[in-house]
Write an enzyme that holds these catalytic residues in place. Sequence first.
Site, PDB file in Angstrom:
ATOM      1  N   ASP A 234      -9.361  10.236  -0.677  1.00 34.66           N
ATOM      2  CA  ASP A 234      -9.896  11.564  -0.433  1.00 34.66           C
ATOM      3  C   ASP A 234      -9.384  12.279  -0.601  1.00 34.66           C
ATOM      4  O   ASP A 234      -8.715  12.653  -1.962  1.00 34.66           O
ATOM      5  CB  ASP A 234      -9.613  11.770   1.155  1.00 34.66           C
ATOM      6  CG  ASP A 234      -8.204  11.574   2.498  1.00 34.66           C
ATOM      7  OD1 ASP A 234      -6.888  12.370   0.851  1.00 34.66           O
ATOM      8  OD2 ASP A 234      -8.251  11.853   2.899  1.00 34.66           O
TER       9      ASP A 234
ATOM     10  N   GLU B 245      -7.460   4.093   0.334  1.00 37.96           N
ATOM     11  CA  GLU B 245      -7.561   5.083   1.435  1.00 37.96           C
ATOM     12  C   GLU B 245      -8.231   6.734   0.988  1.00 37.96           C
ATOM     13  O   GLU B 245      -7.737   7.960   0.656  1.00 37.96           O
ATOM     14  CB  GLU B 245      -6.428   6.402   2.182  1.00 37.96           C
ATOM     15  CG  GLU B 245      -5.320   4.870   2.724  1.00 37.96           C
ATOM     16  CD  GLU B 245      -4.284   5.087   3.388  1.00 37.96           C
ATOM     17  OE1 GLU B 245      -3.929   6.127   3.291  1.00 37.96           O
ATOM     18  OE2 GLU B 245      -3.854   3.579   3.675  1.00 37.96           O
TER      19      GLU B 245
ATOM     20  N   ASN C 107       0.632  -1.445  -0.163  1.00 36.29           N
ATOM     21  CA  ASN C 107       0.129   0.019   0.043  1.00 36.29           C
ATOM     22  C   ASN C 107       0.785   0.749   0.486  1.00 36.29           C
ATOM     23  O   ASN C 107       2.304   1.011   1.040  1.00 36.29           O
ATOM     24  CB  ASN C 107      -0.982   0.099   0.755  1.00 36.29           C
ATOM     25  CG  ASN C 107      -1.947   1.050   0.973  1.00 36.29           C
ATOM     26  OD1 ASN C 107      -3.135   1.305   0.134  1.00 36.29           O
ATOM     27  ND2 ASN C 107      -2.356   2.007   1.971  1.00 36.29           N
TER      28      ASN C 107
END
Length: 672
Positions: free
Chosen positions: A275, A273, A208
């Site tokens: 945003d 994740e 990641n």
Amino acid sequence: MNPLKRLGRRRASVLSLLAVAALVTPGAATAAPDAVRASTLGAQAAQSGRYFGTAVAAGRLGDGTYTGILDREFNSVTPENEMKWDTIERSRGSFNFGPGDQIANRAASHGQRLRGHTLVWHSQLPSWVSSIRDANTLRSVMNNHITQVMNHYKGKVYAWDVVNEAFADGGSGQMRSSVFRDVLGTGFIEQAFRTARSADPAAKLCYNDYNIENWSDAKTQGVYRMVRDFKARGVPIDCVGLQSHFGAGGPPSSFQTTLSNFAALGVDVQITELDIAQASTAAYANTVRACLNVARCTGITVWGIRDSDSWRSGENPLLFDRSGNKKPAYQSTLTALGGSAAAQRTGAPSPRSATALPSSFRWSSSGPLVAPKPDATHRIAGIKDPSVVYYNGKYHVFASTASPSGYNLVYLSFSDWSQAGSATHHYLDRTAIGAGYRAAPQVFYNTQQRLWYLVYQTGNASYSTNPDISNPNGWSAPRNFYSSMPDIIRQNIGNGYWVDMWVICDSANCYLFSSDDNGHLYRSQTTVGQFPNGFTNTVIAAQDSKYALFEASNVYKVQGSNQYLLLVEAIGSDGRRYFRSWTSSSLAGSWSPLAASESNPFAKSSNVTFPAGTWTRDISHGEMIRAGYDQTLTIPACKLQYLYQGKDPNAGGDYDNLPWRLGLLTQTNSTC
Ligand code: G2I
């Protein structure tokens, strides 16, 4: 389904056979009903076999607005901080799983999948680790941490971020300096993945990182080279997480290229994740579209629920405002996922909580969509008992093939109901499943074992497994769930038949339901860990008179609720098949009537309209279109669809020679 000759036998006339032939001419099939439009992010993502998740903070779980949105919208969660090293192993050898467990247990009880974040990361790392200078010590500390944490969450975490953010920003394309790289060398990532695979072979192992979304960036290229090298050398890695913390412009124009280039290496990709500064509608929609356009982009996680929950709260980057209202980006995200634009308005309260099904149902039916395709060695009269999942952009349908010379199974797949009639039929008697009596299939994916299961009846309750649902030749030879018929069934079956095996699991147990054509629904259980072995404690889960509780039971989890739905096929006073329904708050609980009578049926010719002509009076053995495809058998609460078997009302004669066809019901009285 019961293969043997039973009720309503009538001699088929030449005339009725001709009528049937007309009904199944491909051109005569009606246009398929619209695809289901879901009204929540998770349900809509599930329609393409994906998840839509969020980061969750244990400290906010007491906030009802927060948990209300969490359970309504999301079917995956990632602990925002609770599984990081500084929480779990703050001092050497002393493990604190409390906050992580709080999130994990809550997710399990709400049917949400869990991403584990994260095992090896230079940040949020206790100083006792970052100050280690001896390679042997650090290696054993790292391996022990990975092993202990993965063991603890075995069976609960679907994918782990094994290593997080190991690459440097800027133009080097190299790994960043960290205690791990500096003391162990760049091989620490490989070491971590190998340890992780042995600790929990069933979990997906992800690398990641952030700033790896733009294809030409040196950092993206560095990570790409590492994954390519891992795949080439057989180092275990299953996915790449692209964090996707975007600026106001959203994803770079090469984002989809990056996703598909990683996927082409043979790994899943996930947006882990997400945003976006100021949350523009277009930026969110572009991100979602890029994922949907890549078959191996398996899910999207936003990094928090409301703007006030975000680590970048000053930039209002999320889908819900500080009061929990849907922002415009929520709508564009739902629409991009394939959801209905009309059903949701910004800031408007949800039309209805998804917690309850209605107590009466109305349906519209398609015409016959799938008819048998006999060939020289398969002289098939009926196609029956369908099981269906939507996975990787396709419907995968398994069904019984019926003829007076016996029963076996068939598989077909297609991307759209309008294509169902022209799909190739793969006869499974040519595979390891083998010839002989096999009928009434049920298909699902076991997420722990990463295997597809096909459950069916052979006289016993049997199953085969397959790593790839789209490969009909991949099924294993049949195995039995029981050594022989459980005593309680033997004692109650009378002159009936043991039929229609059905498996469903919650987070702890798997249950096997079956019928006896004699008024009894049976239930056995085993643990999720032992499945498919260990089925025991067989009990009568429901009983009624023979025709009132006949066969073809289905049990489902209703998405976003604590409800389970039971359907059982009955034979009405007119001799026609129909379905009754019940609900329960637990799979091992007792069942309360929902729409359970002949006058208020779940689905019967009396509450189904046939815009394309009434081609059947029987609504018989079939299956709901699920919201996902795993062992929880989760269905949406809204706009249900049911794939069923029907037949020309005038057809008669030998039960095994009846002209069963498959049609699709779509609920018309959904209030959401
Ligand atoms: O930085 C954004 C994310 C980048 N990728 C990895 C993610 O794990 C990371 O998440 C953030 C969390 O959202 C923050 O909540 O990671 C931060 C730490 O690097 C988290 O912030 C920490 C604060 O630094 C602590 O002071 C605080 O005690 O959150 C903690 C709990 O609120």
